[in-house]
Write an enzyme that holds these catalytic residues in place. Structure first.
Site, PDB file in Angstrom:
ATOM      1  N   HIS A   1      71.910  53.553 130.670  1.00  0.00           N
ATOM      2  CA  HIS A   1      70.990  52.908 131.609  1.00  0.00           C
ATOM      3  C   HIS A   1      69.843  53.838 132.017  1.00  0.00           C
ATOM      4  O   HIS A   1      69.038  53.488 132.871  1.00  0.00           O
ATOM      5  CB  HIS A   1      71.804  52.474 132.840  1.00  0.00           C
TER       6      HIS A   1
ATOM      7  N   LYS B   1      66.371  56.013 132.267  1.00  0.00           N
ATOM      8  CA  LYS B   1      64.963  55.652 132.093  1.00  0.00           C
ATOM      9  C   LYS B   1      64.121  56.900 132.375  1.00  0.00           C
ATOM     10  O   LYS B   1      63.959  57.294 133.532  1.00  0.00           O
ATOM     11  CB  LYS B   1      64.572  54.528 133.042  1.00  0.00           C
TER      12      LYS B   1
ATOM     13  N   ASP C   1      54.698  66.404 127.131  1.00  0.00           N
ATOM     14  CA  ASP C   1      54.419  67.836 126.952  1.00  0.00           C
ATOM     15  C   ASP C   1      55.350  68.729 127.781  1.00  0.00           C
ATOM     16  O   ASP C   1      54.976  69.848 128.158  1.00  0.00           O
ATOM     17  CB  ASP C   1      52.957  68.157 127.300  1.00  0.00           C
TER      18      ASP C   1
ATOM     19  N   HIS D   1      64.267  45.229 141.938  1.00  0.00           N
ATOM     20  CA  HIS D   1      64.874  46.036 140.881  1.00  0.00           C
ATOM     21  C   HIS D   1      64.860  47.528 141.205  1.00  0.00           C
ATOM     22  O   HIS D   1      65.379  48.346 140.450  1.00  0.00           O
ATOM     23  CB  HIS D   1      64.163  45.787 139.544  1.00  0.00           C
TER      24      HIS D   1
ATOM     25  N   LYS E   1      65.809  51.128 142.790  1.00  0.00           N
ATOM     26  CA  LYS E   1      67.062  51.798 143.141  1.00  0.00           C
ATOM     27  C   LYS E   1      66.700  53.058 143.917  1.00  0.00           C
ATOM     28  O   LYS E   1      66.194  54.040 143.341  1.00  0.00           O
ATOM     29  CB  LYS E   1      67.844  52.187 141.884  1.00  0.00           C
TER      30      LYS E   1
ATOM     31  N   ASP F   1      68.661  59.982 156.384  1.00  0.00           N
ATOM     32  CA  ASP F   1      68.096  60.573 157.607  1.00  0.00           C
ATOM     33  C   ASP F   1      66.585  60.798 157.510  1.00  0.00           C
ATOM     34  O   ASP F   1      66.023  61.650 158.203  1.00  0.00           O
ATOM     35  CB  ASP F   1      68.790  61.905 157.929  1.00  0.00           C
TER      36      ASP F   1
END
Length: 600
Positions: free
Chosen positions: A249, A251, A256, A495, A497, A502
């Site tokens: 999963h 991404k 460079d 979508h 996440k 705090d």
């Protein structure tokens, strides 16, 4: 046993490769598949064992059949199903073992590239060890930054995604990578095979460029098959299901070895506000500085691991130089057409490049950061559905350290026993916990909602603040750059996440608060100690929680659950799942009774 939000695990022994797992699975038993031996099962357990045997083969493909996560291709008759059924897993593995695989690594001197020199100037006056960050909140903005950085790459582009569609964004992204390769840039691509919706010939032609190499994570043998063919392929590989159920999963987009983009976005129209049916409300972060080599090392670990297989081991299509040259001309021509690459994208790329060149240290968020990610395969206990990975362990410890507040955004929310224990611990210390996830009407993964829905009352009773994002969130004109040019208003699906502790520390990455991210899928993300960045992300989450964008769930004095929102300034209060039709309700009920909870 200590309480866990996402679970914990000590680093285990070396992970078995797909070849080793497949070898063990060639003589499968119900016990090894996680199902009790039928001769020992009491009647109720026997019934559940039979149901699990039937439904496990469907569970991994369920997201493909019921959601927008993978587009459904046309089924080309029964021949494709028979072809898929005839392919034995052992034959596939023999092919994988025969392929020549060469190791390669990130460059060791990124500071010598033009991008690296630019980054060094930005980092040079910061405290030692601090990295710089830029939030990419809007879809088109996130696409333009990727495109601009690809255009400016001089040595390497490394990219790793769960999903890559051959839609408009997928083709434009491939063309941009091809442009870089034609300038001499080395391009390495890792994609999870089961979520790769592309013509194998398209991939083989790209992979045939001497500067491009594509590798597939944990191939199932489903590439190029229609939906029914994929289902048949999985049914034909039931003995190897524990391995097939492990997906990547992650991404990441690294240029460079100097800048990296991480977050929730894959490569498809809906992640960049360009789909015509629905779009994702997502979040990425652009990182530069000392944390980027950590991202490069994680990519190299996957690239050189047996779980990741060269494309040519799976797709064997002979290609002549003339065919390759013709296809590249065709791809460049496609990307030059205004209906595919609107003029505003060219001006947007130029404006993004200008912004990058003018970027000052004061324009970035700065802080100490560490990368957290799961090893390839997630963990060594491949036959188990309840073993943990490194991402869950570190996020658990992060949440446990909260003193005042935990604010989270997750598209998919399912509680585990450890999650309840930790939330109870936090509430006992009067720590505020507020979570926004998708409403049933906005959820692209209704099978997830079929589990979460029965956990809400307990969460509310604990004092957890729950918000469910509306598909018709009223802030869409502020979130989507092309909103006023859209021919029709379409749903916006959460979508992103993110986890803010705090208002001092923030996590941005690929991890969902659900069992798949906890036990099965590999994940990656950044934990960043930067109060200004944490406050900025908390503000984004709280905007999504606002009454005109989300439903707030409440328990009445009588113990009933209510959804409360504001539509066009008017208070709305309902006592049932809002904004859904009969079809969605029936699908929900069907999924709610299937014994697939441990596989979601």
């Amino acid at each position: 046993m200590s309480s866990r939000l996402f679970g914990a695990v000590s680093m285990p022994a070396p992970l078995p490769s797909p070849a080793r797992v497949l070898e063990r699975a060639r003589a499968p038993s119900l016990a090894r598949a996680g199902v009790p031996e039928l001769t020992l099962a009491p009647p109720l357990a026997l019934t559940r064992a039979l149901l699990l045997t039937l439904t496990r083969s469907l569970a991994m493909l369920l997201p493909l059949l019921l959601s927008g996560c993978v587009s459904l291709k046309a089924i080309e008759g029964d021949a494709i199903v028979q072809e898929a059924m005839d392919q034995e897993a052992s034959d596939d593995q023999a092919t994988l073992q025969q392929v020549n695989r060469s190791e390669s690594w990130a460059i060791t001197d990124p500071g010598r590239t033009p991008l690296g020199k630019r980054v060094q100037r930005l980092v040079s006056h910061q405290p030692a060890g601090q990295s710089g960050f830029l939030l990419l909140d809007k879809g088109e903005e996130a696409l333009l930054w990727r495109g601009m950085l690809a255009d400016q790459a001089s040595r390497t582009i490394d990219t790793q995604y769960f999903i890559w569609y051959q839609d408009n964004v997928g083709k434009i992204a491939a063309e941009r990578l091809l442009r870089a390769a034609e300038r001499g840039v080395r391009v390495r691509v890792i994609v999870d095979e089961i979520s790769l919706d592309a013509d194998p010939r398209f991939l083989a032609l790209l992979n045939d460029h001497p500067q491009v190499e594509i590798r597939l994570y944990n191939p199932v043998g489903s590439l190029g098959l229609g939906t029914l063919g994929k289902l048949a392929r999985i049914l034909g590989s039931m003995g190897d299901f524990p391995r097939l159920n492990r997906r990547m999963h992650n991404k990441t987009f690294i240029v460079d070895g100097s800048l990296a983009i991480l977050g929730g976005r894959n490569v498809a129209d809906e992640y960049y506000d360009l789909n015509h049916q629905f779009n994702f409300r997502d979040l990425d972060v652009l990182a530069l500085g000392p944390v980027v080599p950590q991202v490069s090392r994680s990519f190299d670990e996957y690239w050189n691991d047996p779980w990741v297989v060269p494309l040519e081991a799976v797709v064997q299509i002979p290609i002549t130089p003339a065919q390759r040259a013709a296809y590249y001309r065709e791809l460049h021509h496609y990307a030059a057409q205004p209906e595919h690459f609107p003029p505003r994208f060219n001006s947007g790329l130029a404006a993004t490049a200008t912004r990058f060149q003018a970027l000052k240290a004061a324009d970035l968020y700065w802080g100490q950061a560490r990368l957290i990610y799961d090893r390839p395969g997630k963990n060594a206990e491949v036959d188990r559905y309840d073993a943990f990975g490194e991402s869950g362990r570190q996020l658990t410890e992060l949440a446990r350290g909260a003193r005042q507040e935990v604010v989270a955004a997750t598209p998919y929310l399912i509680m585990l026993p450890g999650t309840y224990r930790l939330l109870e611990e936090l509430r006992e210390r009067n720590v505020r916990v507020a979570i926004v996830t998708n409403s049933m009407a906005a959820n692209d993964a209704i099978w997830v909602h079929s589990r979460y829905a029965f956990q809400r009352r307990r969460l509310l009773g604990m004092g957890i603040e729950l918000f469910e994002y509306r598909g018709d969130a009223e802030d869409q004109p502020l979130l989507i750059d092309r909103y006023h040019r859209m021919p029709a208003k379409i749903p916006l699906v959460l979508h992103a996440k993110a986890l803010v502790i705090d208002r001092q520390v923030v996590y941005i990455g690929s991890f969902n608060m659900d069992p798949r991210s906890t036990h099965l899928n590999t994940e990656i993300g950044l934990i960043i100690e930067s109060p200004p960045l944490a406050q900025a992300v908390a503000a984004l989450i709280e905007r999504d929680m606002a009454p005109h964008n989300s439903w707030r769930l409440e328990l009445t004095a009588e113990g009933k659950m209510e959804w409360v929102t504001r539509r066009e300034g008017r208070l709305v209060r309902v006592e049932a799942e809002p904004d859904i039709g009969v079809g969605e309700a029936l699908k929900f009920l069907l999924l709610a009774i299937l014994p697939i909870g441990e596989l979601i």
